[in-house]
Design a protein around this motif. Structure first.
Motif: not given
Length: 79
Positions: A25-54
């Motif tokens: 999960i990364s935050q991006r600026s209007e120009a598409g550049k990553v701002t801050g540090r991305p969060t990288i983690f293992l998930v059990a399902s795509k649904e779990e990842a979507k919930n965390r991004a939400k």
């Protein structure tokens, strides 16, 4: 929005790995550049990842987030 404020977006990237499904999960600026540090983690399902991004998007006051699915089970667009 005041002068100097950036429009942020949240992007969820899903990838397969030997350890399982990796979500970034990364935050991006209007120009598409990553701002801050991305969060990288293992998930059990795509649904779990979507919930965390939400949840991250909501804390930033955003209603939506983008998804980049690079897994082997990603659906291909119909031509």
């Amino acid at each position: 929005m005041t002068k100097g404020e950036q429009i942020l977006t949240v992007r969820l990237k899903l990838e397969d790995s030997r350890e399982g499904l990796v979500a970034t999960i990364s935050q991006r600026s209007e120009a598409g550049k990553v701002t801050g540090r991305p969060t990288i983690f293992l998930v059990a399902s795509k649904e779990e990842a979507k919930n965390r991004a939400k949840a991250v998007a909501r804390t930033l006051g955003l209603k939506t987030y983008g998804i980049v699915d690079k897994t082997s089970t990603a659906t291909l667009p119909n031509n």
